[in-house]
Design an enzyme around this catalytic site. Structure first.
Site, PDB file in Angstrom:
ATOM      1  N   ARG A 124      -7.825   9.532  32.060  1.00  0.00           N
ATOM      2  CA  ARG A 124      -6.374   9.571  32.256  1.00  0.00           C
ATOM      3  C   ARG A 124      -5.604   9.581  30.960  1.00  0.00           C
ATOM      4  O   ARG A 124      -4.389   9.627  30.954  1.00  0.00           O
ATOM      5  CB  ARG A 124      -5.904   8.333  33.013  1.00  0.00           C
ATOM      6  CG  ARG A 124      -6.393   8.289  34.399  1.00  0.00           C
ATOM      7  CD  ARG A 124      -5.684   7.225  35.172  1.00  0.00           C
ATOM      8  NE  ARG A 124      -6.360   7.139  36.444  1.00  0.00           N
ATOM      9  CZ  ARG A 124      -5.851   6.628  37.530  1.00  0.00           C
ATOM     10  NH1 ARG A 124      -4.664   6.110  37.512  1.00  0.00           N
ATOM     11  NH2 ARG A 124      -6.541   6.620  38.634  1.00  0.00           N
TER      12      ARG A 124
ATOM     13  N   ARG B 185       1.118   6.102  52.641  1.00  0.00           N
ATOM     14  CA  ARG B 185      -0.351   6.019  52.549  1.00  0.00           C
ATOM     15  C   ARG B 185      -0.849   4.674  53.076  1.00  0.00           C
ATOM     16  O   ARG B 185      -0.287   3.626  52.777  1.00  0.00           O
ATOM     17  CB  ARG B 185      -0.761   6.195  51.081  1.00  0.00           C
ATOM     18  CG  ARG B 185      -2.242   6.292  50.867  1.00  0.00           C
ATOM     19  CD  ARG B 185      -2.584   7.054  49.624  1.00  0.00           C
ATOM     20  NE  ARG B 185      -2.316   6.318  48.388  1.00  0.00           N
ATOM     21  CZ  ARG B 185      -2.548   6.809  47.179  1.00  0.00           C
ATOM     22  NH1 ARG B 185      -3.018   8.022  47.026  1.00  0.00           N
ATOM     23  NH2 ARG B 185      -2.282   6.087  46.108  1.00  0.00           N
TER      24      ARG B 185
ATOM     25  N   ARG C  50      -2.258  -0.252  50.243  1.00  0.00           N
ATOM     26  CA  ARG C  50      -2.978  -0.772  49.078  1.00  0.00           C
ATOM     27  C   ARG C  50      -2.018  -1.602  48.238  1.00  0.00           C
ATOM     28  O   ARG C  50      -0.852  -1.252  48.112  1.00  0.00           O
ATOM     29  CB  ARG C  50      -3.468   0.413  48.235  1.00  0.00           C
ATOM     30  CG  ARG C  50      -4.948   0.631  48.318  1.00  0.00           C
ATOM     31  CD  ARG C  50      -5.356   1.952  47.739  1.00  0.00           C
ATOM     32  NE  ARG C  50      -4.901   2.160  46.371  1.00  0.00           N
ATOM     33  CZ  ARG C  50      -5.083   3.297  45.702  1.00  0.00           C
ATOM     34  NH1 ARG C  50      -5.678   4.305  46.274  1.00  0.00           N
ATOM     35  NH2 ARG C  50      -4.654   3.434  44.472  1.00  0.00           N
TER      36      ARG C  50
HETATM   37  P1  AMP Z   1      -6.245   5.153  41.612  1.00  0.00           P
HETATM   38  O1  AMP Z   1      -6.993   4.785  42.838  1.00  0.00           O
HETATM   39  O2  AMP Z   1      -6.843   6.350  40.918  1.00  0.00           O
HETATM   40  O3  AMP Z   1      -4.778   5.312  41.845  1.00  0.00           O
HETATM   41  O4  AMP Z   1      -6.410   3.927  40.570  1.00  0.00           O
HETATM   42  C1  AMP Z   1      -5.931   2.643  40.873  1.00  0.00           C
HETATM   43  C2  AMP Z   1      -5.880   1.769  39.620  1.00  0.00           C
HETATM   44  O5  AMP Z   1      -7.203   1.699  39.037  1.00  0.00           O
HETATM   45  C3  AMP Z   1      -5.000   2.284  38.494  1.00  0.00           C
HETATM   46  O6  AMP Z   1      -3.647   1.928  38.651  1.00  0.00           O
HETATM   47  C4  AMP Z   1      -5.639   1.594  37.288  1.00  0.00           C
HETATM   48  O7  AMP Z   1      -5.258   0.232  37.199  1.00  0.00           O
HETATM   49  C5  AMP Z   1      -7.114   1.650  37.625  1.00  0.00           C
HETATM   50  N1  AMP Z   1      -7.734   2.886  37.089  1.00  0.00           N
HETATM   51  C6  AMP Z   1      -8.240   3.926  37.799  1.00  0.00           C
HETATM   52  N2  AMP Z   1      -8.725   4.885  36.989  1.00  0.00           N
HETATM   53  C7  AMP Z   1      -8.521   4.445  35.721  1.00  0.00           C
HETATM   54  C8  AMP Z   1      -8.773   4.974  34.426  1.00  0.00           C
HETATM   55  N3  AMP Z   1      -9.327   6.183  34.239  1.00  0.00           N
HETATM   56  N4  AMP Z   1      -8.414   4.231  33.355  1.00  0.00           N
HETATM   57  C9  AMP Z   1      -7.871   3.026  33.493  1.00  0.00           C
HETATM   58  N5  AMP Z   1      -7.585   2.461  34.669  1.00  0.00           N
HETATM   59  C10 AMP Z   1      -7.898   3.154  35.790  1.00  0.00           C
END
Ligand code: AMP
Length: 215
Positions: free
Chosen positions: A89, A128, A161
């Site tokens: 990211r 969601r 969530r």
């Molecule tokens: P997501 O399900 O992709 O929206 O991710 C949920 C949360 O997981 C994010 O808000 C971050 O706190 C953490 N997270 C997911 N992917 C990453 C990443 N590549 N780098 C850092 N934190 C991450």
């Protein structure tokens, strides 16, 4: 072929990543899900991640992400390639991943960027829901459960969530604009970026991506 899918929260990257992985028979790494699984184990490592993910809505540190990704890569045989969803990211994570792939004789071939407005993102997140038991994802507007707010499989109540709550979403969008946009610019300069309009139907987007991957 190793593909990264980028986009802000609820840009549809998870849906498109899954479709791509199935179609091209690629392994699939969804970083958010992998982190949530580790959180469920309730180990000290999981609790540390939980505090960052759910209470602050900010990104987990590069060191943790690198360890999680490296462990994941070691456990998988990815002969045909991998679809990366939600990772990397930010630029530093991209460089870490390049290094880890290179050490395994692999490289990043394509970065797909699903472009949606903040408005679309917020609206999609608001509707969601997930099953607390099996983690199945629903959307009250575009993919509703058969019975009101109950999981089709488990029949338990669907939840929002913790990090989909409005106050955390604002923070997630801010973090996205600050950290992920510079990565998109970097990849654009490298010439491996595919920019895709994410405001269309799931099917139209998937077909567009497939057609452009074949070019
Ligand atoms: P997501 O399900 O992709 O929206 O991710 C949920 C949360 O997981 C994010 O808000 C971050 O706190 C953490 N997270 C997911 N992917 C990453 C990443 N590549 N780098 C850092 N934190 C991450």
């Amino acid at each position: 072929m190793n593909i990264i899918i980028l986009g802000q929260p609820a840009s549809g990257k998870g849906t498109q990543a899954e479709l791509l992985a199935k179609k091209l028979q690629l392994a699939y790494l969804e970083m958010g899900d992998v982190l949530r699984e580790i959180v469920k184990e309730k180990t000290p490592f999981g609790k540390k991640i939980d505090r960052i993910m759910h209470q602050k809505g900010v990104l987990v540190s590069d060191a943790i992400i690198k360890k999680v990704a490296s462990d994941w890569l070691d456990k998988r045989e990815a002969l045909k390639g991998i679809v990366f969803d939600g990772y990397p990211r930010k630029l530093s994570q991209y460089q870490d991943l390049e290094e880890m792939l290179e050490a395994r004789g692999m490289k990043i071939d394509k970065v797909i960027y699903l472009d949606v407005s903040d408005d679309t993102s917020v609206k999609r997140i608001d509707s969601r829901r997930v099953c607390s038991q099996c983690d199945a994802e629903y959307n009250l507007i575009t993919k509703p459960p058969r019975k009101n707010q109950l999981c089709d499989q488990c029949q338990v109540k669907l939840n929002q969530r913790k990090d989909d709550k409005p106050e955390v979403v604002k923070k997630r969008l801010k973090v996205y604009h600050q950290l992920t946009e510079p990565l998109i610019n970097y990849v654009r300069r490298k010439g491996i970026l595919m920019e895709v309009d994410g405001e269309r139907s799931i099917r139209a987007i998937h077909q567009d991506i497939m057609a452009r991957l074949k070019q």
